[in-house]
Design a protein around this motif. Structure first.
Motif, PDB file in Angstrom:
ATOM      1  N   TYR A  10      23.752  69.157 -44.225  1.00 51.88           N
ATOM      2  CA  TYR A  10      23.465  69.954 -45.696  1.00 51.88           C
ATOM      3  C   TYR A  10      23.950  71.558 -45.554  1.00 51.88           C
ATOM      4  O   TYR A  10      24.765  72.052 -46.569  1.00 51.88           O
ATOM      5  CB  TYR A  10      22.058  69.831 -46.021  1.00 51.88           C
ATOM      6  CG  TYR A  10      21.563  68.500 -46.370  1.00 51.88           C
ATOM      7  CD1 TYR A  10      22.330  67.682 -47.455  1.00 51.88           C
ATOM      8  CD2 TYR A  10      20.666  68.059 -45.801  1.00 51.88           C
ATOM      9  CE1 TYR A  10      21.748  66.381 -47.560  1.00 51.88           C
ATOM     10  CE2 TYR A  10      20.160  66.622 -45.822  1.00 51.88           C
ATOM     11  CZ  TYR A  10      20.717  66.029 -46.913  1.00 51.88           C
ATOM     12  OH  TYR A  10      20.281  64.519 -47.236  1.00 51.88           O
ATOM     13  N   ALA A  28      30.313  63.945 -46.696  1.00 55.05           N
ATOM     14  CA  ALA A  28      28.841  63.788 -46.899  1.00 55.05           C
ATOM     15  C   ALA A  28      28.606  62.456 -47.623  1.00 55.05           C
ATOM     16  O   ALA A  28      27.441  61.844 -47.575  1.00 55.05           O
ATOM     17  CB  ALA A  28      28.452  65.081 -47.580  1.00 55.05           C
ATOM     18  N   LEU A  37      22.493  60.887 -44.780  1.00 53.38           N
ATOM     19  CA  LEU A  37      22.203  61.937 -45.686  1.00 53.38           C
ATOM     20  C   LEU A  37      21.784  61.565 -47.186  1.00 53.38           C
ATOM     21  O   LEU A  37      22.042  60.110 -47.240  1.00 53.38           O
ATOM     22  CB  LEU A  37      23.361  62.826 -45.970  1.00 53.38           C
ATOM     23  CG  LEU A  37      24.102  63.707 -44.621  1.00 53.38           C
ATOM     24  CD1 LEU A  37      25.160  64.192 -44.984  1.00 53.38           C
ATOM     25  CD2 LEU A  37      22.871  64.517 -44.286  1.00 53.38           C
ATOM     26  N   ILE A  41      20.995  64.944 -52.891  1.00 53.82           N
ATOM     27  CA  ILE A  41      21.112  66.384 -52.212  1.00 53.82           C
ATOM     28  C   ILE A  41      22.146  66.785 -51.902  1.00 53.82           C
ATOM     29  O   ILE A  41      22.610  68.025 -51.969  1.00 53.82           O
ATOM     30  CB  ILE A  41      19.883  66.238 -51.089  1.00 53.82           C
ATOM     31  CG1 ILE A  41      18.518  66.079 -51.315  1.00 53.82           C
ATOM     32  CG2 ILE A  41      20.071  67.640 -50.084  1.00 53.82           C
ATOM     33  CD1 ILE A  41      17.578  65.790 -49.932  1.00 53.82           C
ATOM     34  N   CYS A  42      23.161  65.829 -51.361  1.00 53.67           N
ATOM     35  CA  CYS A  42      24.550  66.391 -51.180  1.00 53.67           C
ATOM     36  C   CYS A  42      25.310  66.934 -52.581  1.00 53.67           C
ATOM     37  O   CYS A  42      25.914  67.989 -52.390  1.00 53.67           O
ATOM     38  CB  CYS A  42      25.477  65.132 -50.493  1.00 53.67           C
ATOM     39  SG  CYS A  42      24.890  64.886 -48.930  1.00 53.67           S
ATOM     40  N   VAL A  45      23.650  70.327 -53.188  1.00 48.65           N
ATOM     41  CA  VAL A  45      23.959  71.288 -52.527  1.00 48.65           C
ATOM     42  C   VAL A  45      25.344  71.906 -52.619  1.00 48.65           C
ATOM     43  O   VAL A  45      25.743  73.070 -52.693  1.00 48.65           O
ATOM     44  CB  VAL A  45      23.762  70.843 -50.910  1.00 48.65           C
ATOM     45  CG1 VAL A  45      24.510  71.693 -50.093  1.00 48.65           C
ATOM     46  CG2 VAL A  45      22.096  70.809 -50.914  1.00 48.65           C
TER      47      VAL A  45
END
Length: 185
Positions: A10, A28, A37, A41-42, A45
């Motif tokens: 991340y 990612a 992962l 969230i990827c 971010v």
């Protein structure tokens, strides 16, 4: 390796996306498909980082005009292209520029120098960054199976590619150094 990806993935994604690159988000997404992962969230971010990076460039152009204009003297052809794109596509260029290599960093700079409304740019940039992160994240997640199968098939090919790239970078650097040395004489 999986633990390394989980620990630093991340952070690497944030740093790479700050500069506007989408390769890290694509990687990612593939790692998210593999379970290393979390895709949500990827996407978050990468979207936040991309937004902050574009805002940084916009405000650098707005408050450091002399420096930016001096820096852009070396890129006159690209600046002319950016101005044509701005006239042709208007506000949609903020969305389009996220996908165009070579001008994605120049467009926020040029818009900052040109006294573009910062609030309007911020709203457009938020929407464009979210769209960019969702599109690239989704495509790379869906393509994760294909990307992972390629990685398994060509796992040693990566080392060869790295060595070839290093060789070309060193030889190119030596050529430029010799050319600069010969032009001084």
């Amino acid at each position: 390796m999986e633990q390394f990806i989980q620990d630093w993935g991340y952070i690497a994604l944030f740093l790479y996306s700050f500069g506007g690159g989408f390769l890290a988000l694509a990687i990612a997404g593939a790692f998210s498909y593999a379970g290393d992962l979390n895709i949500y969230i990827c996407v978050a971010v990468a979207g936040v980082s991309n937004f902050i990076g574009s805002q940084f460039l916009f405000y650098m152009g707005k408050y450091n005009k002399a420096y930016v204009e001096d820096m852009m003297k070396n890129h006159t052809k690209k600046i002319a292209l950016v101005k044509v794109l701005l006239k042709k596509y208007g506000i949609f260029i903020v969305f389009i520029q996220k996908y165009i290599y070579g001008v994605k960093t120049l467009i926020p700079l040029v818009m900052g120098v040109s006294e573009y409304n910062p609030y309007k740019f911020m709203i457009l940039n938020i929407m464009a960054s979210i769209l960019w992160a969702c599109v690239i994240g989704y495509i790379s997640f869906v393509a994760g199976e294909f990307l992972m199968s390629l990685a398994d098939k060509f796992q040693y090919m990566g080392l060869i590619i790295v060595f070839v790239i290093i060789f070309f970078l060193i030889s190119n650097f030596n050529k430029k150094r010799k050319k600069a040395k010969n032009s001084e004489v």
